[in-house]
Design a protein around this motif. Structure first.
Motif, PDB file in Angstrom:
ATOM      1  N   ALA A 160     -11.384   9.965   2.947  1.00 20.65           N
ATOM      2  CA  ALA A 160     -10.832   8.991   3.611  1.00 20.65           C
ATOM      3  C   ALA A 160      -9.153   9.575   3.834  1.00 20.65           C
ATOM      4  O   ALA A 160      -8.816   8.980   5.099  1.00 20.65           O
ATOM      5  CB  ALA A 160     -10.985   7.678   2.967  1.00 20.65           C
ATOM      6  N   HIS A 161      -8.646  10.375   3.422  1.00 28.64           N
ATOM      7  CA  HIS A 161      -7.318  10.830   3.153  1.00 28.64           C
ATOM      8  C   HIS A 161      -7.241  11.227   5.273  1.00 28.64           C
ATOM      9  O   HIS A 161      -6.091  11.524   5.316  1.00 28.64           O
ATOM     10  CB  HIS A 161      -6.214  11.222   2.453  1.00 28.64           C
ATOM     11  CG  HIS A 161      -7.021  13.053   2.517  1.00 28.64           C
ATOM     12  ND1 HIS A 161      -8.712  13.094   1.901  1.00 28.64           N
ATOM     13  CD2 HIS A 161      -6.781  14.212   2.721  1.00 28.64           C
ATOM     14  CE1 HIS A 161      -8.806  14.429   1.966  1.00 28.64           C
ATOM     15  NE2 HIS A 161      -7.564  15.229   2.272  1.00 28.64           N
ATOM     16  N   ARG A 166      -8.746  10.118   7.470  1.00 27.89           N
ATOM     17  CA  ARG A 166      -8.714   8.911   8.472  1.00 27.89           C
ATOM     18  C   ARG A 166      -7.245   8.949   9.175  1.00 27.89           C
ATOM     19  O   ARG A 166      -5.912   8.161   8.196  1.00 27.89           O
ATOM     20  CB  ARG A 166      -9.412   8.346   8.290  1.00 27.89           C
ATOM     21  CG  ARG A 166     -10.686   8.737   7.695  1.00 27.89           C
ATOM     22  CD  ARG A 166     -11.584   7.056   7.547  1.00 27.89           C
ATOM     23  NE  ARG A 166     -12.666   6.781   6.641  1.00 27.89           N
ATOM     24  CZ  ARG A 166     -13.612   6.685   6.063  1.00 27.89           C
ATOM     25  NH1 ARG A 166     -12.658   5.200   5.528  1.00 27.89           N
ATOM     26  NH2 ARG A 166     -14.305   6.380   5.152  1.00 27.89           N
ATOM     27  N   PRO A 167      -6.834   8.966  10.903  1.00 28.63           N
ATOM     28  CA  PRO A 167      -5.153   8.217  10.831  1.00 28.63           C
ATOM     29  C   PRO A 167      -5.251   7.158  11.041  1.00 28.63           C
ATOM     30  O   PRO A 167      -6.196   6.285  10.729  1.00 28.63           O
ATOM     31  CB  PRO A 167      -5.830   8.780  12.296  1.00 28.63           C
ATOM     32  CG  PRO A 167      -7.260   8.712  13.036  1.00 28.63           C
ATOM     33  CD  PRO A 167      -7.547   9.135  11.587  1.00 28.63           C
ATOM     34  N   THR A 168      -3.322   6.639  10.597  1.00 29.79           N
ATOM     35  CA  THR A 168      -3.689   5.210  10.369  1.00 29.79           C
ATOM     36  C   THR A 168      -2.038   5.341  11.341  1.00 29.79           C
ATOM     37  O   THR A 168      -1.420   6.405  11.835  1.00 29.79           O
ATOM     38  CB  THR A 168      -2.673   5.079   8.813  1.00 29.79           C
ATOM     39  OG1 THR A 168      -2.148   6.371   8.329  1.00 29.79           O
ATOM     40  CG2 THR A 168      -4.278   5.256   8.347  1.00 29.79           C
ATOM     41  N   ARG A 169      -1.520   4.106  11.550  1.00 32.76           N
ATOM     42  CA  ARG A 169      -0.524   4.115  12.130  1.00 32.76           C
ATOM     43  C   ARG A 169       0.756   4.749  11.413  1.00 32.76           C
ATOM     44  O   ARG A 169       1.917   5.122  12.416  1.00 32.76           O
ATOM     45  CB  ARG A 169      -0.506   2.256  12.787  1.00 32.76           C
ATOM     46  CG  ARG A 169       0.815   1.963  13.554  1.00 32.76           C
ATOM     47  CD  ARG A 169       0.578   0.412  13.644  1.00 32.76           C
ATOM     48  NE  ARG A 169      -0.512   0.335  13.991  1.00 32.76           N
ATOM     49  CZ  ARG A 169      -0.694  -1.314  14.668  1.00 32.76           C
ATOM     50  NH1 ARG A 169       0.494  -2.551  14.482  1.00 32.76           N
ATOM     51  NH2 ARG A 169      -1.723  -2.229  14.983  1.00 32.76           N
ATOM     52  N   TRP A 170       0.677   4.112  10.626  1.00 31.02           N
ATOM     53  CA  TRP A 170       2.187   4.585   9.879  1.00 31.02           C
ATOM     54  C   TRP A 170       2.473   5.832   9.094  1.00 31.02           C
ATOM     55  O   TRP A 170       3.189   6.128   8.603  1.00 31.02           O
ATOM     56  CB  TRP A 170       2.711   3.460   8.879  1.00 31.02           C
ATOM     57  CG  TRP A 170       2.494   2.215   9.477  1.00 31.02           C
ATOM     58  CD1 TRP A 170       1.771   1.576   9.275  1.00 31.02           C
ATOM     59  CD2 TRP A 170       4.039   2.350  10.007  1.00 31.02           C
ATOM     60  NE1 TRP A 170       2.530   0.245  10.200  1.00 31.02           N
ATOM     61  CE2 TRP A 170       2.918   0.537  10.662  1.00 31.02           C
ATOM     62  CE3 TRP A 170       5.080   2.923  10.851  1.00 31.02           C
ATOM     63  CZ2 TRP A 170       4.402  -0.155  11.518  1.00 31.02           C
ATOM     64  CZ3 TRP A 170       5.930   1.529  11.578  1.00 31.02           C
ATOM     65  CH2 TRP A 170       5.412   0.172  11.870  1.00 31.02           C
ATOM     66  N   HIS A 171       1.296   6.795   9.140  1.00 30.84           N
ATOM     67  CA  HIS A 171       1.177   8.090   8.666  1.00 30.84           C
ATOM     68  C   HIS A 171       2.020   8.838   8.938  1.00 30.84           C
ATOM     69  O   HIS A 171       2.479   9.750   8.374  1.00 30.84           O
ATOM     70  CB  HIS A 171      -0.541   8.468   8.044  1.00 30.84           C
ATOM     71  CG  HIS A 171      -0.259  10.101   7.763  1.00 30.84           C
ATOM     72  ND1 HIS A 171      -0.281   9.902   6.296  1.00 30.84           N
ATOM     73  CD2 HIS A 171      -0.365  11.160   8.283  1.00 30.84           C
ATOM     74  CE1 HIS A 171      -0.136  11.697   5.949  1.00 30.84           C
ATOM     75  NE2 HIS A 171      -0.627  12.280   7.192  1.00 30.84           N
ATOM     76  N   ARG A 194       5.906   7.903   7.986  1.00 30.39           N
ATOM     77  CA  ARG A 194       5.806   9.128   6.944  1.00 30.39           C
ATOM     78  C   ARG A 194       6.607   9.922   6.854  1.00 30.39           C
ATOM     79  O   ARG A 194       7.001  10.267   6.351  1.00 30.39           O
ATOM     80  CB  ARG A 194       5.045   7.762   6.097  1.00 30.39           C
ATOM     81  CG  ARG A 194       5.547   7.929   4.693  1.00 30.39           C
ATOM     82  CD  ARG A 194       4.525   7.213   3.904  1.00 30.39           C
ATOM     83  NE  ARG A 194       2.971   7.832   3.977  1.00 30.39           N
ATOM     84  CZ  ARG A 194       2.259   7.270   4.520  1.00 30.39           C
ATOM     85  NH1 ARG A 194       2.373   6.207   5.161  1.00 30.39           N
ATOM     86  NH2 ARG A 194       1.276   8.168   4.691  1.00 30.39           N
TER      87      ARG A 194
END
Length: 272
Positions: free
Chosen positions: A185-186, A188-193, A196
């Motif tokens: 799961a880590h 998967r791209p996210t908006r704030w990755h 950060r």
């Protein structure tokens, strides 16, 4: 090239940590990034398997042994480089290193330069840095623009994909099976990755350089070294051998840190 081949043998063929196609895909992506692609590949695989800790462990242990050995050899060279025995040893090493570099260039060139257009671009880059003395970042920029335009005009000439009998068979590894089971799961791209990560690591990278500049001034050799290698870190596309000319040009001609013979000696130390 040797590191990439060894990693493939260990991680894909023997340990089966990562599949063939995913390994090659990651390698192609790392080749597009600035910096040493072998280390980036190691960090990526470590991150896939064990998140941030895995990436840090893989990246640090990939560099640390060689860095310590290189530091030790450099100190010995600085202290005893003028001794007749050491000079004789390096005289032989220089010839061997030149042969290693030429062989690596030929091997890499055969894999990367698949047609006359790519050979022409490589020759133009060589002429630009050797005869015209153009800055390495500018050459990389021009080559990238040429590739981008060429891919739109004649994509077949700029494609490195394998087809038919040349296609690489897929070998699934632990990472591929973990993806299929939804255990990564880590990844998967996210908006704030990305913001950060940049906010954390950019100060860690540039902070020491700024401190050196603040305490020693903009003209000190320490600031020059920190600034040059910080710039080099973001323009060194294509691996170590691709950037040798850029480093030699700066260290010998621009900054005068080393004599030409010392530059070859340093390369000899690194290759050993």
């Amino acid at each position: 090239a040797g590191q990439i081949a060894l990693m493939h043998k260990e991680l894909v063929e023997e340990r089966r940590w990562i599949g063939e196609q995913r390994y090659l895909h990651a390698l192609n992506y790392c080749m597009l990034l600035p910096g040493p692609e072998a280390q980036q590949l190691a960090i990526y695989i470590g991150w896939l398997l064990h998140r941030t800790i895995g990436g840090l462990v893989a990246g640090i242990l990939f560099v640390a042994p060689g860095a310590l050995v290189m530091l030790t050899l450099s100190i010995l060279y600085a202290l005893y480089g003028d001794a007749p025995l050491v000079e004789a040893l390096f005289f032989g090493v220089k010839a061997a290193v030149l042969a290693i570099v030429i062989e690596a260039m030929i091997r890499i060139g055969r894999r990367a330069l698949k047609n006359r257009v790519m050979v022409s671009i490589a020759l133009a880059a060589f002429i630009a840095i050797y005869a015209l003395n153009l800055p390495f970042p500018l050459i990389i920029l021009l080559a990238g623009v040429t590739g981008w335009i060429g891919n739109r005009v004649a994509p077949a000439l700029f494609s490195g994909a394998a087809h038919g009998k040349d296609a690489v068979p897929d070998i699934k590894g632990a990472v591929d099976l973990m993806f299929e089971r939804g255990e990564l799961a880590h990844t998967r791209p996210t908006r704030w990755h990305a913001p950060r990560i940049i906010a954390i690591w950019l100060p860690i990278w540039l902070g020491p350089v700024m401190l050196i500049w603040a305490f020693t001034g903009s003209t000190s050799v320490w600031t020059e070294i920190g600034g040059f290698f910080s710039v080099m870190a973001v323009v060194t596309f294509g691996g170590a051998y691709a950037v040798l000319a850029y480093v030699a040009q700066a260290a010998v001609e621009s900054f005068g840190w080393l004599a030409p013979g010392e530059m070859v000696d340093g390369l000899g130390l690194a290759e050993t």
